[in-house]
Scaffold this motif. Structure first.
Motif, PDB file in Angstrom:
ATOM      1  N   ILE A   6      -3.756 -13.613  44.320  1.00 25.69           N
ATOM      2  CA  ILE A   6      -3.588 -13.955  42.916  1.00 25.69           C
ATOM      3  C   ILE A   6      -3.364 -15.443  42.736  1.00 25.69           C
ATOM      4  O   ILE A   6      -2.700 -16.078  43.527  1.00 25.69           O
ATOM      5  N   MET A   7      -3.945 -15.939  41.689  1.00 23.55           N
ATOM      6  CA  MET A   7      -3.653 -17.269  41.160  1.00 23.55           C
ATOM      7  C   MET A   7      -3.248 -18.285  42.215  1.00 23.55           C
ATOM      8  O   MET A   7      -2.189 -18.884  42.156  1.00 23.55           O
ATOM      9  N   CYS A   8      -4.085 -18.452  43.188  1.00 21.19           N
ATOM     10  CA  CYS A   8      -3.802 -19.448  44.203  1.00 21.19           C
ATOM     11  C   CYS A   8      -4.411 -20.775  43.727  1.00 21.19           C
ATOM     12  O   CYS A   8      -4.697 -20.928  42.561  1.00 21.19           O
ATOM     13  N   GLY A   9      -4.607 -21.719  44.634  1.00 23.07           N
ATOM     14  CA  GLY A   9      -5.153 -23.010  44.211  1.00 23.07           C
ATOM     15  C   GLY A   9      -6.457 -23.322  44.917  1.00 23.07           C
ATOM     16  O   GLY A   9      -6.587 -23.108  46.128  1.00 23.07           O
ATOM     17  N   ILE A  10      -7.424 -23.840  44.153  1.00 19.63           N
ATOM     18  CA  ILE A  10      -8.729 -24.208  44.714  1.00 19.63           C
ATOM     19  C   ILE A  10      -8.954 -25.698  44.497  1.00 19.63           C
ATOM     20  O   ILE A  10      -8.678 -26.208  43.408  1.00 19.63           O
ATOM     21  N   VAL A  11      -9.468 -26.379  45.518  1.00 18.30           N
ATOM     22  CA  VAL A  11      -9.988 -27.739  45.318  1.00 18.30           C
ATOM     23  C   VAL A  11     -11.302 -27.861  46.093  1.00 18.30           C
ATOM     24  O   VAL A  11     -11.507 -27.190  47.104  1.00 18.30           O
ATOM     25  N   GLY A  12     -12.165 -28.717  45.610  1.00 18.60           N
ATOM     26  CA  GLY A  12     -13.406 -28.997  46.326  1.00 18.60           C
ATOM     27  C   GLY A  12     -13.849 -30.408  45.992  1.00 18.60           C
ATOM     28  O   GLY A  12     -13.584 -30.914  44.890  1.00 18.60           O
ATOM     29  N   VAL A 176     -20.992 -24.990  45.350  1.00 20.69           N
ATOM     30  CA  VAL A 176     -21.347 -24.166  44.189  1.00 20.69           C
ATOM     31  C   VAL A 176     -20.099 -23.396  43.768  1.00 20.69           C
ATOM     32  O   VAL A 176     -19.399 -22.817  44.612  1.00 20.69           O
ATOM     33  N   ALA A 177     -19.835 -23.424  42.459  1.00 23.69           N
ATOM     34  CA  ALA A 177     -18.625 -22.759  41.956  1.00 23.69           C
ATOM     35  C   ALA A 177     -18.978 -21.888  40.759  1.00 23.69           C
ATOM     36  O   ALA A 177     -19.909 -22.194  40.005  1.00 23.69           O
ATOM     37  N   THR A 178     -18.223 -20.825  40.610  1.00 26.35           N
ATOM     38  CA  THR A 178     -18.380 -19.985  39.426  1.00 26.35           C
ATOM     39  C   THR A 178     -17.058 -19.297  39.130  1.00 26.35           C
ATOM     40  O   THR A 178     -16.104 -19.417  39.910  1.00 26.35           O
ATOM     41  N   ARG A 179     -17.008 -18.603  38.008  1.00 26.29           N
ATOM     42  CA  ARG A 179     -15.743 -17.974  37.647  1.00 26.29           C
ATOM     43  C   ARG A 179     -15.900 -16.792  36.701  1.00 26.29           C
ATOM     44  O   ARG A 179     -16.904 -16.669  35.998  1.00 26.29           O
ATOM     45  N   LYS A 180     -14.892 -15.942  36.719  1.00 30.28           N
ATOM     46  CA  LYS A 180     -14.705 -14.924  35.683  1.00 30.28           C
ATOM     47  C   LYS A 180     -13.200 -14.638  35.619  1.00 30.28           C
ATOM     48  O   LYS A 180     -12.597 -14.253  36.622  1.00 30.28           O
ATOM     49  N   ASP A 181     -12.623 -14.879  34.471  1.00 30.24           N
ATOM     50  CA  ASP A 181     -11.193 -14.608  34.246  1.00 30.24           C
ATOM     51  C   ASP A 181     -10.262 -15.325  35.212  1.00 30.24           C
ATOM     52  O   ASP A 181      -9.148 -14.858  35.472  1.00 30.24           O
ATOM     53  N   SER A 182     -10.698 -16.400  35.803  1.00 24.24           N
ATOM     54  CA  SER A 182      -9.843 -17.197  36.674  1.00 24.24           C
ATOM     55  C   SER A 182     -10.356 -18.635  36.538  1.00 24.24           C
ATOM     56  O   SER A 182     -11.566 -18.855  36.634  1.00 24.24           O
ATOM     57  N   PRO A 183      -9.482 -19.573  36.289  1.00 26.77           N
ATOM     58  CA  PRO A 183      -9.971 -20.898  35.896  1.00 26.77           C
ATOM     59  C   PRO A 183     -10.700 -21.679  36.981  1.00 26.77           C
ATOM     60  O   PRO A 183     -10.312 -21.645  38.143  1.00 26.77           O
ATOM     61  N   ILE A 184     -11.752 -22.360  36.559  1.00 27.28           N
ATOM     62  CA  ILE A 184     -12.444 -23.325  37.421  1.00 27.28           C
ATOM     63  C   ILE A 184     -12.781 -24.535  36.556  1.00 27.28           C
ATOM     64  O   ILE A 184     -13.352 -24.410  35.464  1.00 27.28           O
ATOM     65  N   VAL A 185     -12.394 -25.707  37.060  1.00 26.59           N
ATOM     66  CA  VAL A 185     -12.635 -26.951  36.341  1.00 26.59           C
ATOM     67  C   VAL A 185     -13.491 -27.841  37.235  1.00 26.59           C
ATOM     68  O   VAL A 185     -13.293 -27.876  38.453  1.00 26.59           O
ATOM     69  N   ALA A 231     -11.893 -27.597  40.944  1.00 27.53           N
ATOM     70  CA  ALA A 231     -10.516 -27.164  41.203  1.00 27.53           C
ATOM     71  C   ALA A 231     -10.174 -26.026  40.257  1.00 27.53           C
ATOM     72  O   ALA A 231     -10.863 -25.784  39.261  1.00 27.53           O
ATOM     73  N   SER A 232      -9.101 -25.340  40.593  1.00 29.30           N
ATOM     74  CA  SER A 232      -8.625 -24.289  39.703  1.00 29.30           C
ATOM     75  C   SER A 232      -7.680 -24.871  38.660  1.00 29.30           C
ATOM     76  O   SER A 232      -7.281 -24.171  37.735  1.00 29.30           O
TER      77      SER A 232
END
Ligand code: M6R
Length: 648
Positions: A6-12, A176-185, A231-232
């Motif tokens: 759940i709701m962890c952190g993403i960076v790229g 490549v990034a994508t999302r559904k119901d979880s933030p991606i900026v 990032a998230s």
């Protein structure tokens, strides 16, 4: 057992600088969210290198210091596990069989088991306990030379919530990034030295033009590195760029060192909206909210959705982690809920539901009392220990005592591997994610939703609720996420009510049934953060004492939602008003009549009475916060209080 993330952190990052440094800086920015392991995947000339560590980002950084990675493209992750222990194996990034594809994922893949079985038949071998790993294998399965297409096809198979970033050995420099119901900026930075995109672009909507050459959208030169970021949370890229695209559900971003292209789920170029962020770092950590409490209040719809995700399997309610057979559930003939503070109030709500639906006698007791008396415990007694932190001293002592006396003990906690989790026979993790404000808000909602599921489970096992009834309740429970969102979208009436009681010396919260439990939580929130003395009473008790307090202008906050005891609550309002009370009523939308009995009405959407705790508590949290701010209090760190109470 589902192994949720759940709701962890993403960076790229992909650009001209060493990815290792950029990723570590980004992950450090996300540390405040809480996590238990961290990892990075960096594209080197000889393939993708994945390095993960249990523990802090500093440990990961230290380990990375032993390698000489020079790659300029990579992804990183901080994981805060709720299921599946914190370990290097479970930490992200996860890779495909041949290690050519690496992904990081936030959210919950609800159909991961089905996908894993399908992929296993095709020869995929899985190494972790997580749902996320399936994403790497699915992308590998769909990869035929185009990562965007592979991610698109994979996303179409996923059920649940996800923010994903992926890299592929065959496509150097691409994320490549994508999302559904979880933030991606996503953001592009021209870097301190400026560049093509730096001078040219205006912040604006744009088609899939590369950021550096158009969608650069105000990517003005600022300190930091040049390149594309994902990032998230915006905060992870704020040092380099303030011009970002918040991906919408179903959008795909293809990041390259010189810009970003955007696609929709049909694989076509798509329009995106660029946003310029002008918050400072402190505000950014709070997601743009002025304080953590408000941020956490606004996270509650997400908490409801995450807590319910994966619980309805084939039309039946499932809580595997309890490790109790339907027969054992059926045999249960007494339930104690033990907890402290806000968690105790969640227990009061559970009592109403467990007794109404499952017809099991349920007592709710403050843990500090339970531990020092001699409660009746038999082998068919279930004790439910509720604790956000999972380390409250009295709750822990009560758990130990109950187990010695032969009860089965279940923990409901927010913290993986916490003492409450370790010392209980089974545990349900609330999906609140780390709660920073001392006053519990989102963890309370997570507890109430979890306890509601538990009540439904008992009722299902005892045959007191039929399968269609359980499904209907579950659907209505899920709807509360949208209803809370609606409450949060217009808070003017709550603010007006707060202004009316900010100068009071004392306030009274009343309600009946579940409404009385909500009142206790409302009063606790108000006193905790605004230092305004507040008491809560079952409204029927008014004439037995508390009404003596009422004089001109005394605030009475009533839970007056439509319920079987609505008329009785209205009578209590009348008798209070007759003595000069200023009435603030939390009422059901459409109830015009209540205006005749209240000075301030805060409307909330109509829900089944059983679920009113979820909706009616939210305005009370906001009311407390507004009052506290008006009184100049620090809402996140109230005086004399600590987030966990680890001493008796
Ligand atoms: O971590 P716990 O849920 O066991 O904590 C119990 C109480 O200390 C806690 O709920 C406290 O009352 C909060 N500050 C309420 O906002």
């Amino acid at each position: 057992m589902p192994q949720y993330e759940i709701m962890c952190g993403i960076v790229g990052y992909t650009g001209e600088s060493k990815a290792q440094k950029v990723l570590i800086e980004g992950l450090s920015r996300l540390e405040y969210r809480g996590y238990d392991s961290a990892g990075v995947a960096i594209q080197e000339t000889d393939g993708i290198h994945v390095i993960c560590r249990k523990g802090k980002v500093a440990e990961l950084a230290h380990t990375l210091g032993h390698f000489s990675l020079t790659g300029t493209c990579g992804i990183g992750h901080t994981r805060w596990a709720t299921h599946g222990k914190p370990s290097e194996v479970n930490a992200h990034p996860h890779t495909s069989c041949d290690g050519d594809i690496a992904i990081v994922h936030n959210g919950i893949i609800e159909n991961y088991a089905e996908l894993r079985d399908e992929l296993a038949i095709r020869g995929h071998v899985f190494t972790s306990e997580t749902d996320s790993e399936v994403v790497a294998h699915l992308i590998e399965d769909n990869y035929h030379g185009d990562l965007v297409e592979a991610v698109r096809l994979s996303a179409m198979r996923l059920i649940g919530s996800y923010g994903i970033a992926a890299v592929c050995e065959q496509e150097p420099g691409i994320i490549v990034a994508t999302r559904k119901d979880s933030p991606i900026v996503v953001g592009y930075a021209a870097g301190a030295e400026g560049g093509a995109g730096a001078a040219s672009a205006e912040a604006a909507s744009s088609a899939s033009a590369r950021n550096g050459a158009g969608a650069g959208a105000g990517a003005k030169a600022q300190k930091g590195v040049r390149g594309s970021f994902v990032a998230s949370d915006i905060i992870a890229m704020l040092d380099s760029t303030r011009d970002v695209v918040v991906l919408a559900d179903g959008q795909i971003a293809k990041l390259a060192p010189d810009g970003v292209e955007y696609f929709d789920m049909q694989g076509k170029s798509c329009e995106v909206t660029h946003t310029h962020i002008d918050w400072d770092l402190d505000l950014a950590e709070k997601g743009g909210y002025p304080d953590f409490m408000l941020k956490e209040i606004h996270e509650q719809p997400r908490v409801i959705r995450d807590t319910l995700a994966g619980r309805m399997v084939g039309g039946a309610l499932v809580i595997d982690e309890l490790d109790l057979s339907p027969e054992e559930l059926d045999l249960t003939d007494r339930v104690y809920v033990i907890a402290c503070g806000t968690s105790y109030h969640a227990g009061l709500i559970a009592k109403n539901l467990i007794e109404a639906w499952a017809r099991i006698p349920c007592e709710v007791e403050v843990a500090s009392e339970f531990r020092y008396r001699n409660p009746i415990i038999t082998p068919t007694t279930v004790v439910v220990a509720v604790s956000q932190s999972g380390e409250t001293a009295d709750t822990l002592a009560a758990i130990r005592d109950a187990r010695v006396k032969g009860a089965k003990v279940f923990g409901i906690t927010n913290v993986l591997g916490s003492p409450v989790a370790r010392e209980s026979d089974g545990v349900i993790y609330t999906k609140a994610n780390k709660e920073i404000a001392v006053a519990s808000t989102k963890s309370f909602i997570g507890q109430v939703v979890s306890l509601t599921l538990l009540a439904m489970l008992f009722a299902q096992a005892k045959g007191k609720l039929t399968t269609p009834q359980v499904r209907l309740l579950f659907r209505e429970l899920a709807d509360t996420a949208d209803q809370v969102e609606r409450i949060l979208s217009d808070t003017d009436a709550i603010r007006d009510a707060a202004l009316a009681c900010k100068d009071a010396e004392s306030a009274l919260f009343i309600g009946r049934g579940i409404g009385s439990a909500i009142s206790y939580e409302g009063a606790l929130k108000l006193k905790e953060i605004s230092y305004l003395h507040a008491e809560a009473y079952a409204a029927g008790e008014m004439k037995h004492g508390p009404i003596a307090l009422i004089d001109e202008g005394f605030p009475v906050i009533a839970i007056a939602t439509k319920s079987p005891t609505y008329d009785k609550v209205v009578s209590n309002l009348q008798e209070s008003r007759a003595r000069g009370a200023k009435i603030i009523a939390i009422a059901t939308e459409g109830d015009e009549d209540i205006k005749n009995y209240a000075d301030y009405v805060i409307y909330i959407p109509k829900v089944r009475d059983a679920f009113s705790a979820i909706t009616a508590t939210v305005p009370l949290q906001l009311l407390a916060r507004f009052v506290a701010i008006e009184r100049g209090c620090d809402v996140d760190q109230p005086r004399n209080l600590a987030k966990s109470v680890t001493v008796e």
